[in-house]
Scaffold this motif. Structure first.
Motif, PDB file in Angstrom:
ATOM      1  N   TYR A  66       0.849  -1.185   0.000  1.00 32.48           N
ATOM      2  CA  TYR A  66       0.000   0.000   0.000  1.00 32.48           C
ATOM      3  C   TYR A  66       0.894   1.248   0.000  1.00 32.48           C
ATOM      4  N   GLU A  67       0.271   2.388  -0.309  1.00 29.63           N
ATOM      5  CA  GLU A  67       0.978   3.670  -0.346  1.00 29.63           C
ATOM      6  C   GLU A  67       2.144   3.674  -1.331  1.00 29.63           C
ATOM      7  N   THR A  68       2.111   2.778  -2.295  1.00 24.32           N
ATOM      8  CA  THR A  68       3.021   2.791  -3.444  1.00 24.32           C
ATOM      9  C   THR A  68       2.176   2.573  -4.687  1.00 24.32           C
ATOM     10  N   MET A  69       2.599   3.122  -5.803  1.00 26.51           N
ATOM     11  CA  MET A  69       1.845   2.997  -7.045  1.00 26.51           C
ATOM     12  C   MET A  69       2.773   2.429  -8.123  1.00 26.51           C
ATOM     13  N   ILE A  70       2.440   1.244  -8.624  1.00 24.22           N
ATOM     14  CA  ILE A  70       3.320   0.570  -9.573  1.00 24.22           C
ATOM     15  C   ILE A  70       2.494  -0.022 -10.719  1.00 24.22           C
ATOM     16  N   PRO A  71       2.806   0.309 -11.976  1.00 17.23           N
ATOM     17  CA  PRO A  71       2.106  -0.306 -13.116  1.00 17.23           C
ATOM     18  C   PRO A  71       2.403  -1.799 -13.175  1.00 17.23           C
ATOM     19  N   PRO A  72       1.479  -2.602 -13.672  1.00 16.88           N
ATOM     20  CA  PRO A  72       1.664  -4.053 -13.710  1.00 16.88           C
ATOM     21  C   PRO A  72       2.958  -4.509 -14.376  1.00 16.88           C
ATOM     22  N   ILE A  73       3.352  -3.847 -15.469  1.00 15.56           N
ATOM     23  CA  ILE A  73       4.535  -4.339 -16.194  1.00 15.56           C
ATOM     24  C   ILE A  73       5.813  -4.142 -15.383  1.00 15.56           C
ATOM     25  N   TYR A  74       5.832  -3.149 -14.480  1.00 16.12           N
ATOM     26  CA  TYR A  74       6.995  -2.963 -13.617  1.00 16.12           C
ATOM     27  C   TYR A  74       7.086  -4.082 -12.589  1.00 16.12           C
ATOM     28  N   MET A  75       5.919  -4.480 -12.053  1.00 17.23           N
ATOM     29  CA  MET A  75       5.913  -5.571 -11.091  1.00 17.23           C
ATOM     30  C   MET A  75       6.368  -6.866 -11.759  1.00 17.23           C
ATOM     31  N   LEU A  76       5.888  -7.072 -12.989  1.00 18.13           N
ATOM     32  CA  LEU A  76       6.297  -8.261 -13.739  1.00 18.13           C
ATOM     33  C   LEU A  76       7.797  -8.226 -14.015  1.00 18.13           C
ATOM     34  N   ASN A  77       8.319  -7.058 -14.352  1.00 15.17           N
ATOM     35  CA  ASN A  77       9.736  -6.947 -14.678  1.00 15.17           C
ATOM     36  C   ASN A  77      10.612  -7.289 -13.479  1.00 15.17           C
ATOM     37  N   PHE A  78      10.123  -6.962 -12.284  1.00 12.94           N
ATOM     38  CA  PHE A  78      10.858  -7.292 -11.055  1.00 12.94           C
ATOM     39  C   PHE A  78      10.911  -8.804 -10.853  1.00 12.94           C
ATOM     40  N   TYR A  79       9.769  -9.483 -11.004  1.00 12.47           N
ATOM     41  CA  TYR A  79       9.744 -10.943 -10.847  1.00 12.47           C
ATOM     42  C   TYR A  79      10.519 -11.616 -11.976  1.00 12.47           C
ATOM     43  N   ASN A  80      10.493 -11.020 -13.145  1.00 11.47           N
ATOM     44  CA  ASN A  80      11.256 -11.567 -14.270  1.00 11.47           C
ATOM     45  C   ASN A  80      12.750 -11.554 -13.946  1.00 11.47           C
ATOM     46  N   ALA A  81      13.208 -10.510 -13.245  1.00 12.14           N
ATOM     47  CA  ALA A  81      14.611 -10.431 -12.847  1.00 12.14           C
ATOM     48  C   ALA A  81      14.968 -11.547 -11.864  1.00 12.14           C
ATOM     49  N   ILE A  82      14.054 -11.865 -10.966  1.00 15.27           N
ATOM     50  CA  ILE A  82      14.285 -12.982 -10.034  1.00 15.27           C
ATOM     51  C   ILE A  82      14.429 -14.283 -10.813  1.00 15.27           C
ATOM     52  N   ALA A  83      13.569 -14.476 -11.806  1.00 15.30           N
ATOM     53  CA  ALA A  83      13.635 -15.682 -12.619  1.00 15.30           C
ATOM     54  C   ALA A  83      14.895 -15.719 -13.479  1.00 15.30           C
ATOM     55  N   ASN A  84      15.401 -14.525 -13.846  1.00 22.26           N
ATOM     56  CA  ASN A  84      16.549 -14.415 -14.748  1.00 22.26           C
ATOM     57  C   ASN A  84      17.864 -14.320 -13.974  1.00 22.26           C
ATOM     58  N   ASN A  85      17.930 -15.005 -12.835  1.00 22.93           N
ATOM     59  CA  ASN A  85      19.142 -15.043 -12.015  1.00 22.93           C
ATOM     60  C   ASN A  85      19.639 -13.650 -11.622  1.00 22.93           C
ATOM     61  N   GLY A  86      18.689 -12.763 -11.344  1.00 20.84           N
ATOM     62  CA  GLY A  86      19.038 -11.452 -10.835  1.00 20.84           C
ATOM     63  C   GLY A  86      19.295 -10.392 -11.882  1.00 20.84           C
ATOM     64  N   VAL A  87      19.263 -10.758 -13.162  1.00 19.93           N
ATOM     65  CA  VAL A  87      19.507  -9.783 -14.232  1.00 19.93           C
ATOM     66  C   VAL A  87      18.176  -9.171 -14.651  1.00 19.93           C
ATOM     67  N   MET A  88      18.026  -7.862 -14.465  1.00 21.53           N
ATOM     68  CA  MET A  88      16.791  -7.187 -14.865  1.00 21.53           C
ATOM     69  C   MET A  88      16.962  -6.649 -16.282  1.00 21.53           C
TER      70      MET A  88
END
Length: 708
Positions: free
Chosen positions: A428-450
């Motif tokens: 809460y009290e943060t505003m994030i577009p869906p694609i940014y949230m996806l990009n963060f999880y994608n970095a986790i899947a990509n061994n830390g490379v965003m």
């Protein structure tokens, strides 16, 4: 003398009258030309005397990653008739073939009868119109060519009087699929693009105008091209049409079930950042769902519990906690600076003392907020710095009109109260577009490379690649390897053992996190006009070697709300269908094209079996089996590389097992036992009416059921 003067006066008077009459005629003719024949002479001027006329280029195509045309410029026409062309043939041919022409027009344009066309054409003929519209709507190129095949119309314009206006129209062969990603054009394409990729890459797609003029050469007017038009480049997107279709169908089905306000589903290739599907559906006034806005890149909303992963990663990276660090969540309720922080199951008594892994598995608000408040409450900036170190709020500059960037408040900004940090930690009290949230999880899947999400992979012209867009790295390492391994393990357990089980699959492993957030109504708070929710799931698959990441986000106007059930189940359907589409077999199971497979060989006539094995080049002792016109009964023993045939003397007292045999061999064997055979179906023997091992009774009927 007087007579001579009168004669001269008469002559001058006559000349003056003649000149006056001529002047009047000239004025009258000028008036006719200016008013009555204005359109005619305008058409003549347009047709014969044109200077510096702009030639519009053909706009480039937008093509999917799998080579399918997603947006293209196709010509459309309006057809007109000039009933006053300088041709003696026109009227004669028109009246001689009028019925045939009208019948042909009716076949091409079924919405108007042949009789309607007849009345319409005769009306234009009576009016002697020079620019008479034959059909009110724009027609396709194919329809235009069919019209040109009709009698009279198949003649030149100077004879038939048929002429046309040409319009370039943007067409999307797949209809609304990925409409907001592709974007729209203005009705007059010369005005350019409105939004989407059409606008982002407008300078490449639109091409360059050419210039031409008409010039009389050898008593003929020719179009002289001063500068040829240069057609636009083609844009090759990363969108996969099949994956887009899979995501859209799965999402829309759920939106209808939930009577949702809107829904987003985005699929990314983990390694490259290529966006394979981008679905943005909003409920319209008619109750149906359409692509109205590119919500994935423009929608700023509080992400809810999907943000908890980032909060825990900051604490893991700063070495304040480990996955087995325990927090007492008490009875699911904790007072945070005068406000109650609650877990979803507080009314059931909460979870008590649980470790960090379990906190994310059950998405405990109390657990996450307690950790962040304990270690960062006195220094909120350190927590904000940790988030920014992972580039979760770094603008991606994707190039879309209306694109939004994340908003994460700092402690020096207005309205940053003591309650801000704990509530921020749970999304809460943060505003994030869906694609940014996806990009963060994608970095986790990509061994830390965003990597930066990519919607276009290349620019082409005439089938040749002109420029390729490489993968851009936003952050080469969002966290340490230790933190990365810890969070990857936790996210896998969230799906296999936690509240995100509906997002999982029996076919492969999934990692990710659910999110359920009440939606703020601004100054009115969270409960004005009833509570609405944003349910989401963000994750990747397969967990061991991630290929795709995906986010599903849905706004529902009512409870109950569950990110796992309502968004996770959509993720699961998308993932399973994509996985099935791109199913790859284990390479160890593949057979070399030159390898010879050893088939199963049933009992039967070994002379014919030997012949077949020879023709197939299957290794066997078939060379030692002499061919005989009389059947020789035998059996076969097979290994991975060899077939050994041998004769066998069947037990004539017991009914043999013929299941799996061909009809010919089965009939031969059973009749040699003195039994009568009845066949049903085609193929190999599937069942036999008398079980094998039963005593043989000569003359007894046995029914064999055959199946392919």
């Amino acid at each position: 003398m007087i007579s001579g003067l009168k004669n001269i006066t008469f002559r001058y008077t006559f000349i003056v009258v003649i000149m006056a009459v001529l002047a009047i005629l000239i004025i009258v003719k000028a008036g006719i030309i200016m008013f009555a024949e204005r359109q005619y002479w305008k058409d003549v001027a347009d047709r014969f005397v044109k200077e510096n006329v702009v030639i519009r280029p053909t706009r480039g195509n937008i093509i999917s990653a799998d080579g399918k045309l997603m947006a293209s410029s196709l010509p459309e026409y309006k057809i007109y008739m000039d009933f006053r062309v300088q041709s003696s043939k026109q009227d004669t041919m028109l009246m001689n073939h009028l019925q045939e022409i009208c019948n042909g027009l009716h076949e091409i344009f079924p919405d108007r009868s042949a009789q309607d066309f007849r009345k319409h054409i005769l009306k234009g003929r009576r009016a002697k119109s020079r620019h008479f519209l034959l059909y009110p709507k724009r027609i396709s190129y194919i329809q235009y060519k069919e019209v040109k095949k009709l009698p009279l119309f198949n003649q030149s314009k100077n004879i038939s009087g048929l002429h046309e206006e040409v319009f370039n129209q943007r067409k999307k062969p797949f209809g609304s699929l990925a409409m907001r990603t592709l974007g729209d054009m203005f009705p007059d394409m010369a005005q350019g693009a409105k939004n989407g990729l059409e606008l982002t890459y407008d300078s490449l797609l639109k091409g360059e105008n050419g210039i031409t003029h008409r010039q009389k050469v050898m008593n003929k007017y020719l179009n002289i091209v001063d500068k040829p038009a240069i057609d636009g480049y083609d844009v090759i997107t990363t969108i996969d049409v099949d994956m887009q279709d899979i995501a859209e169908k799965a999402l829309v089905d759920q939106l209808k079930n939930l009577d949702a306000v809107f829904g987003v589903a985005v699929v990314m290739d983990v390694a490259t950042g290529e966006v394979k599907a981008n679905v943005n559906m909003t409920k319209a006034g008619d109750g149906k769902y359409y692509e109205m806005r590119n919500l994935a890149v423009s929608n700023l909303m509080e992400p809810g519990s999907t943000f908890k992963t980032a909060s825990i990663m900051v604490a893991l990276e700063d070495k304040y906690i480990t996955p087995d660090y325990k927090v007492d969540t008490k009875n699911g309720m904790v007072n945070m600076y005068g406000s109650w922080m609650k877990d979803w199951n507080w009314y059931k008594g909460g979870y008590g003392e649980i470790d960090v892994t379990r906190i994310l598995e059950v998405s405990s608000n109390v657990g996450v907020s307690s950790i962040i408040d304990k270690f960062y409450g006195k220094d909120p900036q350190k927590f904000i710095d940790g988030l920014r170190r992972m580039s979760i709020d770094k603008p991606l500059n994707l190039g879309f009109v209306g694109e939004a960037s994340p908003r994460i408040k700092g402690p020096k900004e207005r309205y940053f109260a003591k309650t801000t940090l704990p509530w921020m930690s749970i999304g809460y009290e943060t505003m994030i577009p869906p694609i940014y949230m996806l990009n963060f999880y994608n970095a986790i899947a990509n061994n830390g490379v965003m990597v930066k999400p990519k919607f276009v992979k290349a620019i082409a012209r005439n089938g040749e690649i002109v420029e390729e867009y490489p993968t851009e790295i936003v952050n080469p390492k969002i966290c340490s390897d230790e933190t990365l391994q810890q969070i990857q393990t936790i996210l896998r357990k969230v799906v296999s053992e936690g509240l995100a089980k509906p997002a999982g699959s029996k076919q492969f492993s999934v990692s990710g996190k659910t999110g359920t957030a009440q939606i703020s109504q601004g100054k009115a708070g969270y409960k004005a006009n009833g509570v609405s929710y944003l349910v989401s799931f963000c994750g990747y698959f397969p967990s061991e070697a991630p290929k795709y990441s995906c986010i599903v986000s849905i706004q529902i106007p009512h409870g109950p709300a569950s990110g796992g059930l309502q968004a996770g189940s959509v993720f699961s359907r998308i993932a399973e269908r994509i996985y099935a589409k791109h199913l790859v077999k284990n390479i160890a199971q593949a057979k070399d094209s030159t390898a010879v497979l050893i088939p199963d060989v049933a009992q039967g006539d070994i002379t014919e079996t030997a012949y077949v094995l020879k023709q197939l080049n299957v290794k066997s002792n078939s060379a030692s089996i002499p061919y005989s016109f009389n059947p020789v009964w035998g059996k076969a023993k097979t290994t991975d590389s060899y077939v050994e045939l041998s004769t066998a003397q069947p037990d004539k007292k017991r009914v043999p097992n013929v299941v799996g045999m061909g009809a010919k061999d089965a009939v031969y064997l059973l009749e040699s036992y003195g039994m009568k055979v009845h066949l049903s179906g085609v193929g190999k023997v599937h069942t036999q009416s008398i079980p094998s091992g039963s005593m043989v009774r000569k003359g007894e009927y046995i029914t064999l059921t055959l199946k392919n």
